[in-house]
Write an enzyme that holds these catalytic residues in place. Sequence first.
Site, PDB file in Angstrom:
ATOM      1  N   GLU A  20      -2.992  -4.669  -3.035  1.00 42.52           N
ATOM      2  CA  GLU A  20      -3.512  -5.582  -4.065  1.00 42.52           C
ATOM      3  C   GLU A  20      -3.542  -4.896  -5.429  1.00 42.52           C
ATOM      4  OE1 GLU A  20      -4.779  -4.852  -1.137  1.00 42.52           O
ATOM      5  OE2 GLU A  20      -5.947  -6.490  -0.284  1.00 42.52           O
ATOM      6  N   CYS A  50     -10.097  -5.241   0.523  1.00 36.90           N
ATOM      7  CA  CYS A  50     -11.236  -4.324   0.589  1.00 36.90           C
ATOM      8  C   CYS A  50     -12.147  -4.511  -0.627  1.00 36.90           C
ATOM      9  CB  CYS A  50     -10.767  -2.880   0.691  1.00 36.90           C
ATOM     10  SG  CYS A  50     -10.164  -2.185  -0.871  1.00 36.90           S
ATOM     11  N   GLU A  96       0.351   5.213   0.709  1.00 43.70           N
ATOM     12  CA  GLU A  96      -0.582   6.236   1.181  1.00 43.70           C
ATOM     13  C   GLU A  96      -0.156   7.624   0.712  1.00 43.70           C
ATOM     14  OE1 GLU A  96      -0.951   5.574   5.428  1.00 43.70           O
ATOM     15  OE2 GLU A  96      -2.140   3.762   5.054  1.00 43.70           O
ATOM     16  N   CYS A 117      -4.151   0.595  -2.480  1.00 43.92           N
ATOM     17  CA  CYS A 117      -3.965  -0.640  -1.707  1.00 43.92           C
ATOM     18  C   CYS A 117      -2.879  -1.512  -2.335  1.00 43.92           C
ATOM     19  CB  CYS A 117      -5.254  -1.442  -1.670  1.00 43.92           C
ATOM     20  SG  CYS A 117      -6.599  -0.656  -0.773  1.00 43.92           S
ATOM     21  N   ASN A 168       0.843  -1.196   0.000  1.00 42.79           N
ATOM     22  CA  ASN A 168       0.000   0.000   0.000  1.00 42.79           C
ATOM     23  C   ASN A 168       0.881   1.250   0.000  1.00 42.79           C
ATOM     24  OD1 ASN A 168       0.670  -0.845   2.650  1.00 42.79           O
ATOM     25  ND2 ASN A 168      -1.036   0.270   3.560  1.00 42.79           N
ATOM     26  N   CYS A 205     -10.786  -3.384  -4.076  1.00 40.41           N
ATOM     27  CA  CYS A 205      -9.790  -4.323  -4.622  1.00 40.41           C
ATOM     28  C   CYS A 205     -10.445  -5.598  -5.120  1.00 40.41           C
ATOM     29  CB  CYS A 205      -8.723  -4.645  -3.584  1.00 40.41           C
ATOM     30  SG  CYS A 205      -7.578  -3.278  -3.342  1.00 40.41           S
TER      31      CYS A 205
HETATM   32  N1  THU Z   1      -5.273  -1.468   2.511  1.00 39.10           N
HETATM   33  C1  THU Z   1      -4.722  -2.306   1.578  1.00 39.10           C
HETATM   34  O1  THU Z   1      -3.593  -2.098   1.125  1.00 39.10           O
HETATM   35  N2  THU Z   1      -5.456  -3.358   1.160  1.00 39.10           N
HETATM   36  C2  THU Z   1      -6.708  -3.666   1.627  1.00 39.10           C
HETATM   37  O2  THU Z   1      -7.344  -4.566   1.112  1.00 39.10           O
HETATM   38  C3  THU Z   1      -7.241  -2.938   2.763  1.00 39.10           C
HETATM   39  C4  THU Z   1      -6.600  -1.636   3.047  1.00 39.10           C
HETATM   40  C5  THU Z   1      -4.478  -0.340   2.976  1.00 39.10           C
HETATM   41  C6  THU Z   1      -5.010   1.004   2.576  1.00 39.10           C
HETATM   42  C7  THU Z   1      -4.451   1.890   3.660  1.00 39.10           C
HETATM   43  O3  THU Z   1      -3.130   2.278   3.316  1.00 39.10           O
HETATM   44  C8  THU Z   1      -4.368   0.988   4.880  1.00 39.10           C
HETATM   45  O4  THU Z   1      -4.457  -0.337   4.380  1.00 39.10           O
HETATM   46  C9  THU Z   1      -5.463   1.219   5.900  1.00 39.10           C
HETATM   47  O5  THU Z   1      -6.703   1.131   5.333  1.00 39.10           O
END
Ligand code: THU
Length: 139
Positions: free
Chosen positions: A62, A94, A51, A60, A49, A97
């Site tokens: 994925e 999520c 940010e 994310c 991920n 994704c």
């Molecule tokens: N996140 C992912 O990378 N994948 C997911 O399926 C769920 C959420 C990340 C996004 C964000 O940087 C952190 O997790 C918190 O939500």
Amino acid sequence: MIDKKKQVNMDELFQKAIDSAESAYAPYSKFRVGAALLSEDGRVFTGCNVENRSYGLTICAERTALFKGVSEGAKCFVALAVSTPDSEKPVAPCGACRQVISEFMPPEAQVRFGGSSSERVDTTIDKLYPFDSLHDLAK
Ligand code: THU
């Protein structure tokens, strides 16, 4: 369709997801995620991920892995592993994704996710993203 004769090594794929989480850029949520995708031609694409201070621009793990793979010419993936080392329990991908990934994975594709404990969830894309009526539109 997945070639059933080719056994996917989910342990190996999951280890790559664990390693990828080390690259996560998650200063805001402090929640690192790593993903590893196996393409049908045998390549592995990893992602973390990433940010942003404008939170909504976060991507994310994925989708990072998926977009890396698609941009390198892979259009079908047979397995996905997701590691969330900052949660003890497994955390499923999520909703966003699930939809994006389902575009490039057949329903029977394998998925494994897990956190920092030894608990792992093994499932398939059709369980993660059921009633995917739009899947056939892409054909
Ligand atoms: N996140 C992912 O990378 N994948 C997911 O399926 C769920 C959420 C990340 C996004 C964000 O940087 C952190 O997790 C918190 O939500």
